[in-house]
Design an enzyme around this catalytic site. Structure first.
Site, PDB file in Angstrom:
ATOM      1  N   ASN A  21       0.874  -1.175   0.000  1.00  0.00           N
ATOM      2  CA  ASN A  21       0.000   0.000   0.000  1.00  0.00           C
ATOM      3  C   ASN A  21       0.908   1.221   0.000  1.00  0.00           C
ATOM      4  O   ASN A  21       1.506   1.538   1.021  1.00  0.00           O
ATOM      5  CB  ASN A  21      -0.900  -0.033   1.245  1.00  0.00           C
ATOM      6  CG  ASN A  21      -1.733   1.233   1.394  1.00  0.00           C
ATOM      7  OD1 ASN A  21      -1.795   2.057   0.482  1.00  0.00           O
ATOM      8  ND2 ASN A  21      -2.378   1.383   2.542  1.00  0.00           N
ATOM      9  N   HIS A  48      -9.514   1.179   4.851  1.00  0.00           N
ATOM     10  CA  HIS A  48      -8.247   1.338   5.581  1.00  0.00           C
ATOM     11  C   HIS A  48      -8.480   2.260   6.778  1.00  0.00           C
ATOM     12  O   HIS A  48      -9.256   3.213   6.696  1.00  0.00           O
ATOM     13  CB  HIS A  48      -7.181   1.914   4.649  1.00  0.00           C
ATOM     14  CG  HIS A  48      -5.812   1.842   5.237  1.00  0.00           C
ATOM     15  ND1 HIS A  48      -5.370   2.754   6.179  1.00  0.00           N
ATOM     16  CD2 HIS A  48      -4.810   0.947   5.058  1.00  0.00           C
ATOM     17  CE1 HIS A  48      -4.136   2.422   6.532  1.00  0.00           C
ATOM     18  NE2 HIS A  48      -3.771   1.330   5.871  1.00  0.00           N
ATOM     19  N   GLU A  95      -5.358  -5.200  10.414  1.00  0.00           N
ATOM     20  CA  GLU A  95      -4.357  -4.150  10.638  1.00  0.00           C
ATOM     21  C   GLU A  95      -4.631  -3.463  11.973  1.00  0.00           C
ATOM     22  O   GLU A  95      -5.424  -2.513  12.030  1.00  0.00           O
ATOM     23  CB  GLU A  95      -4.420  -3.103   9.522  1.00  0.00           C
ATOM     24  CG  GLU A  95      -4.023  -3.628   8.167  1.00  0.00           C
ATOM     25  CD  GLU A  95      -3.398  -2.531   7.308  1.00  0.00           C
ATOM     26  OE1 GLU A  95      -2.321  -2.796   6.767  1.00  0.00           O
ATOM     27  OE2 GLU A  95      -3.958  -1.432   7.195  1.00  0.00           O
ATOM     28  N   LYS A 129       0.066   4.212  -0.199  1.00  0.00           N
ATOM     29  CA  LYS A 129      -0.562   5.402   0.412  1.00  0.00           C
ATOM     30  C   LYS A 129      -0.331   6.609  -0.508  1.00  0.00           C
ATOM     31  O   LYS A 129      -0.381   6.457  -1.720  1.00  0.00           O
ATOM     32  CB  LYS A 129      -0.038   5.605   1.837  1.00  0.00           C
ATOM     33  CG  LYS A 129      -0.192   4.318   2.673  1.00  0.00           C
ATOM     34  CD  LYS A 129       0.056   4.488   4.137  1.00  0.00           C
ATOM     35  CE  LYS A 129      -0.149   3.134   4.838  1.00  0.00           C
ATOM     36  NZ  LYS A 129      -0.035   3.216   6.297  1.00  0.00           N
ATOM     37  N   GLY A 140       2.670   1.968  10.905  1.00  0.00           N
ATOM     38  CA  GLY A 140       3.635   3.063  10.790  1.00  0.00           C
ATOM     39  C   GLY A 140       4.385   3.362  12.081  1.00  0.00           C
ATOM     40  O   GLY A 140       5.020   4.411  12.204  1.00  0.00           O
ATOM     41  N   SER A 178       3.497  -2.421  10.258  1.00  0.00           N
ATOM     42  CA  SER A 178       4.958  -2.506  10.444  1.00  0.00           C
ATOM     43  C   SER A 178       5.544  -3.838   9.967  1.00  0.00           C
ATOM     44  O   SER A 178       6.453  -4.383  10.610  1.00  0.00           O
ATOM     45  CB  SER A 178       5.339  -2.207  11.898  1.00  0.00           C
ATOM     46  OG  SER A 178       4.955  -0.880  12.238  1.00  0.00           O
ATOM     47  N   GLU A 197      -6.816   4.614   7.906  1.00  0.00           N
ATOM     48  CA  GLU A 197      -6.563   6.040   7.626  1.00  0.00           C
ATOM     49  C   GLU A 197      -7.779   6.681   6.965  1.00  0.00           C
ATOM     50  O   GLU A 197      -8.081   7.851   7.196  1.00  0.00           O
ATOM     51  CB  GLU A 197      -5.293   6.184   6.766  1.00  0.00           C
ATOM     52  CG  GLU A 197      -4.048   5.898   7.597  1.00  0.00           C
ATOM     53  CD  GLU A 197      -2.864   5.351   6.830  1.00  0.00           C
ATOM     54  OE1 GLU A 197      -2.853   5.419   5.586  1.00  0.00           O
ATOM     55  OE2 GLU A 197      -1.942   4.831   7.484  1.00  0.00           O
TER      56      GLU A 197
HETATM   57  P1  13P Z   1       3.096   0.193   7.695  1.00  0.00           P
HETATM   58  O1  13P Z   1       3.559  -1.079   7.045  1.00  0.00           O
HETATM   59  O2  13P Z   1       3.850   1.403   7.226  1.00  0.00           O
HETATM   60  O3  13P Z   1       2.996   0.057   9.168  1.00  0.00           O
HETATM   61  O4  13P Z   1       1.599   0.452   7.161  1.00  0.00           O
HETATM   62  C1  13P Z   1       0.672  -0.569   7.245  1.00  0.00           C
HETATM   63  C2  13P Z   1      -0.521  -0.208   6.464  1.00  0.00           C
HETATM   64  O5  13P Z   1      -1.259   0.689   6.832  1.00  0.00           O
HETATM   65  C3  13P Z   1      -0.755  -0.926   5.211  1.00  0.00           C
HETATM   66  O6  13P Z   1      -2.028  -0.663   4.718  1.00  0.00           O
END
Ligand code: 13P
Length: 246
Positions: free
Chosen positions: A9, A97, A166, A11, A172, A205, A99
């Site tokens: 992803n 997601h 997740e 982002k 992150g 992560s 976010e």
């Molecule tokens: P990270 O791998 O940067 O922690 O992000 C995970 C994520 O949100 C994947 O959709």
């Protein structure tokens, strides 16, 4: 056997030029046979769908998007419709997601509409679920995820679906959920499905140095990778994870 899906992803990262440079480095590092088994997906920003899609033609790496609206078209500024994605040979789309839920007001109801829209256009949605740190500390993890699933999956075909667990506190932060704990929660998610073959990923992560332990867990069918998918060498190492010996 359940399919494996290893999705990146991106982002809101990478211009088209940066996306092309990534692919130039990444494609030679992944073997087509491994990809045919592990189904790597790159979920890129809309502006890179054309450039990445073109470069992935004839490759066993799949193209993914990060959102889909439920209408075929309409006055929905800033949204993207199914036919606009299928035109680029998109196969997967991330839906719900954390976010999107946290910063853009996505609810279980809109997640449900987006999931059904993705399937209507022949795309495989990657549904994200997960708890906050506070919910985990208050022992609400199971209930939160169970509610998210129950509401999101109304009328959704579980045969054309990927789920990503997740935990929000692991995204992150470098604070990965322990592989065995991710395995336990993913087992609970599976017990709530009517289609046990639905692949369930872990996300939060995921890095080259923890992917082997994650993929060694029996319930975990893949990964949804944020930060580490931006680096060609790192993401290739993740796709090329060391499978546990049979
Ligand atoms: P990270 O791998 O940067 O922690 O992000 C995970 C994520 O949100 C994947 O959709």
């Amino acid at each position: 056997m359940r399919p494996t899906v290893i999705a990146g992803n991106w982002k809101m990262y990478k211009t088209q030029a940066e996306a092309r440079a990534f692919l130039d480095a990444f494609i030679p590092l992944v073997d087509p046979e491994t990809c045919a088994e592990r189904n790597p997906v790159l979920c890129v920003p809309f502006t890179s769908l054309g450039a990445v899609g073109q470069r992935l033609q004839g490759s066993t790496v799949h193209l993914g998007a990060q959102n889909i609206h439920w209408a075929e078209n309409g006055a929905f500024t800033g949204e993207i419709a199914g036919p606009m994605l299928t035109e680029y040979a998109v196969r997967y789309v991330i839906v719900g997601h954390s976010e999107r839920r946290q910063y853009f007001g996505e609810t279980d109801e809109t997640v449900n509409l987006r999931l059904k829209a993705a399937q209507r256009y022949g795309l495989t949605p990657i549904l994200c679920v997960g708890e906050t740190k506070r919910q985990r500390d208050q022992n609400e993890t199971e209930q939160v995820i169970s509610d998210q699933l129950a509401r999101a999956l109304i009328g959704v075909d579980q045969q054309q679906l990927v789920i990503a667990y997740e935990p929000i506190w692991a995204i992150g932060t470098g604070d990965t959920c322990e592989a065995q704990e991710a395995n336990r929660v993913i087992g609970l998610i599976r017990s709530q499905l009517i289609q046990p073959a639905t692949p369930i990923q872990y996300g939060g992560s995921v890095k080259p140095d923890n992917i082997d332990a994650i993929m060694a867990q029996p319930e975990i069918d893949g990964a949804l990778v944020g930060g580490a998918s931006l680096d060609a060498q790192g993401f290739a190492r993740i796709v090329n994870y060391q499978a546990p010996s049979a």
